[in-house]
Design a protein around this motif. Structure first.
Motif, mmCIF file in Angstrom:
data_model
loop_
_atom_site.group_PDB
_atom_site.id
_atom_site.type_symbol
_atom_site.label_atom_id
_atom_site.label_comp_id
_atom_site.label_asym_id
_atom_site.label_seq_id
_atom_site.Cartn_x
_atom_site.Cartn_y
_atom_site.Cartn_z
ATOM 1 N N LEU A 45 3.556 -21.611 35.655
ATOM 2 C CA LEU A 45 2.580 -21.075 34.712
ATOM 3 C C LEU A 45 2.639 -19.544 34.706
ATOM 4 N N SER B 68 -11.411 -20.459 32.953
ATOM 5 C CA SER B 68 -12.049 -20.845 31.696
ATOM 6 C C SER B 68 -11.651 -22.264 31.292
ATOM 7 N N ARG B 69 -10.365 -22.541 31.392
ATOM 8 C CA ARG B 69 -9.874 -23.857 30.999
ATOM 9 C C ARG B 69 -10.481 -24.942 31.888
ATOM 10 N N ARG C 222 6.042 -14.329 30.513
ATOM 11 C CA ARG C 222 6.941 -14.255 29.376
ATOM 12 C C ARG C 222 6.146 -13.988 28.101
ATOM 13 N N ILE C 223 5.046 -14.683 27.979
ATOM 14 C CA ILE C 223 4.226 -14.532 26.783
ATOM 15 C C ILE C 223 3.697 -13.108 26.655
ATOM 16 N N LEU C 224 3.250 -12.564 27.728
ATOM 17 C CA LEU C 224 2.689 -11.225 27.655
ATOM 18 C C LEU C 224 3.770 -10.152 27.645
ATOM 19 N N GLY D 207 -8.969 -24.870 26.534
ATOM 20 C CA GLY D 207 -8.612 -26.280 26.626
ATOM 21 C C GLY D 207 -7.553 -26.765 25.653
ATOM 22 N N PHE E 182 -5.320 -21.632 25.084
ATOM 23 C CA PHE E 182 -5.070 -22.331 26.349
ATOM 24 C C PHE E 182 -6.318 -22.245 27.239
ATOM 25 N N SER E 183 -6.964 -21.104 27.232
ATOM 26 C CA SER E 183 -8.143 -20.885 28.074
ATOM 27 C C SER E 183 -9.309 -21.794 27.701
ATOM 28 N N GLU F 150 2.979 -22.970 23.361
ATOM 29 C CA GLU F 150 3.058 -21.726 22.606
ATOM 30 C C GLU F 150 4.078 -21.807 21.461
ATOM 31 N N ILE G 92 3.268 -17.385 31.420
ATOM 32 C CA ILE G 92 2.347 -16.371 30.920
ATOM 33 C C ILE G 92 2.984 -14.990 30.959
ATOM 34 N N ALA H 178 -8.171 -15.812 35.042
ATOM 35 C CA ALA H 178 -9.233 -15.902 34.041
ATOM 36 C C ALA H 178 -8.984 -17.085 33.116
ATOM 37 N N ALA H 179 -7.730 -17.254 32.700
ATOM 38 C CA ALA H 179 -7.390 -18.348 31.779
ATOM 39 C C ALA H 179 -7.621 -19.697 32.447
ATOM 40 N N LEU H 180 -7.185 -19.826 33.684
ATOM 41 C CA LEU H 180 -7.330 -21.106 34.378
ATOM 42 C C LEU H 180 -8.797 -21.413 34.680
ATOM 43 N N VAL I 149 -14.076 -25.602 30.790
ATOM 44 C CA VAL I 149 -14.130 -26.400 29.564
ATOM 45 C C VAL I 149 -13.835 -27.867 29.883
#
Lengths: 111, 240
Positions: free
Chosen positions: B11, B187-188, B17-19, A36, A33-34, A41, B15, B183-185, B191
């Motif tokens: 979001l 980076s995304r 939930r995922i973690l 792009g 996701f990070s 999931e 996230i 951090a995820a946002l 990109v």
């Protein structure tokens, strides 16, 4: 049908790399996701289990995400679509943009 | 403004939930209940055991107990604002009551529980990351049932329990999430901006742009985020 020729092999080796490095699907997805990635999931989980087909670009992003998480540690790395041999060499018509001449060799050695 | 927050909240939820961090109150209650039972079965002479999770204002956010006597004794502590568990929680030290009938420390609570079969008690604080988040306790109907060995045993229980329970403190969750999410946002976003530059520059689709970024990252053996950062930083100022 339903899967491109390269897909099962690429998927299998991705799973192998993840398993060897003990990377969870959640961790992989967040990295993907990070950078792009646009597949959810649950779909990624389904792809890893071989129950869902995802486009080549997303598969390559998953491979890249996995390799970034692997961070040069020993063990198998996740292959990109152009590193996976087609089981059938002619008429496979797997990807439209497959004949990129300026990317002849594969990635740098990850070890 | 409120509208803007919605996607981020969703979001965060995803996230979390995922973690595996966004655990429900239900799970906390289940955890403290099981812990109470385990304590009761492990400490000899115990009539009943309990676990309390407190917030910084000494309000109980979660509670588990094995018997109604524990429930009543605890309820009285929090109502009166005094008792062994509150002392253990506040002082971050274990409390041993050898004989409640001669112990002067909590006069009101002692009077209030005098009709209950409680003469001995031990309470140990739950300390996680240097913060007291609650207490565990055992009660017994006879005096001198518990001793220093019981205190040690209770502290052995408290240490890992506090660490685990601190992860399911709902108030902690947003803080934990935001670092990873940011951090995820970030980076995304980087990109995507790099993709936008390539799309504009080469008149290509987003998909093709992302493919090109992957190719560049592989060629240079650097991450996709690094390739993107270089591209974004290096965009010429006179670019039309």
């Amino acid at each position: 049908m339903g899967f491109e020729r390269k897909e099962p092999e690429q998927r299998r080796r991705l799973l192998e790399a993840l398993t060897a490095a003990r990377i969870s699907t959640g961790t992989l997805w967040l990295q993907y996701f990070s950078i792009g990635g646009s597949v959810g999931e649950y779909e990624v989980e389904a792809y890893l289990q071989g129950m869902l087909s995802v486009p080549e670009l997303e598969r390559d992003l998953l491979a890249m995400a996995a390799n970034e998480l692997l961070n040069n540690q020993a063990g198998p790395h996740a292959p990109y679509a152009d590193e996976v041999p087609s089981s059938d060499s002619n008429g496979s018509d797997a990807g439209p943009a497959d004949s990129e001449p300026d990317l002849p060799s594969d990635e740098a050695d990850p070890s | 403004m409120t509208k803007k927050q919605l996607p981020l909240d969703e979001l965060s939820g995803a996230i979390g939930r995922i973690l595996g961090l966004l655990l429900t109150e239900e799970k906390v209650d289940q955890a403290v209940q099981s812990l109470s039972q385990a304590i009761k079965e492990s400490v000899p002479g115990t009539l009943g055991a309990g676990v309390s999770i407190l917030d910084s204002q000494a309000r109980r956010t979660s509670t588990g107990f094995t018997d109604s006597i524990v429930e009543q004794a605890d309820f009285l502590q929090y109502e009166l604002g005094q008792g062994p568990c509150l002392t253990a929680w506040a002082s971050e030290e274990p409390v041993l009551i050898e004989d409640l009938s001669t112990d002067p420390r909590w006069p009101e609570w002692r009077t209030a529980v005098s009709s209950l079969p409680i003469k001995s008690a031990v309470s140990a604080p739950l300390i996680a990351n240097g913060h007291s988040i609650g207490a565990i306790k055992v009660y017994a109907p006879e005096p001198s049932v518990f001793d220093a060995g019981t205190v040690t045993l209770m502290e052995l229980f408290a240490s890992p329990a506090a660490t685990l329970l601190s992860h399911i403190q709902s108030s902690e969750t947003p803080k934990r999430i935001s670092a990873g999410l940011q951090a995820a946002l970030y980076s995304r976003d980087l990109v995507n901006r790099a993709c936008g530059i390539l799309m504009e520059r080469h008149k290509i689709t987003q998909e093709r742009a992302l493919q090109q970024l992957i190719g560049n990252a592989r060629d240079q053996s650097i991450t996709l985020q690094e390739v993107s950062a270089e591209l974004v930083a290096g965009i010429p100022a006179d670019h039309n």
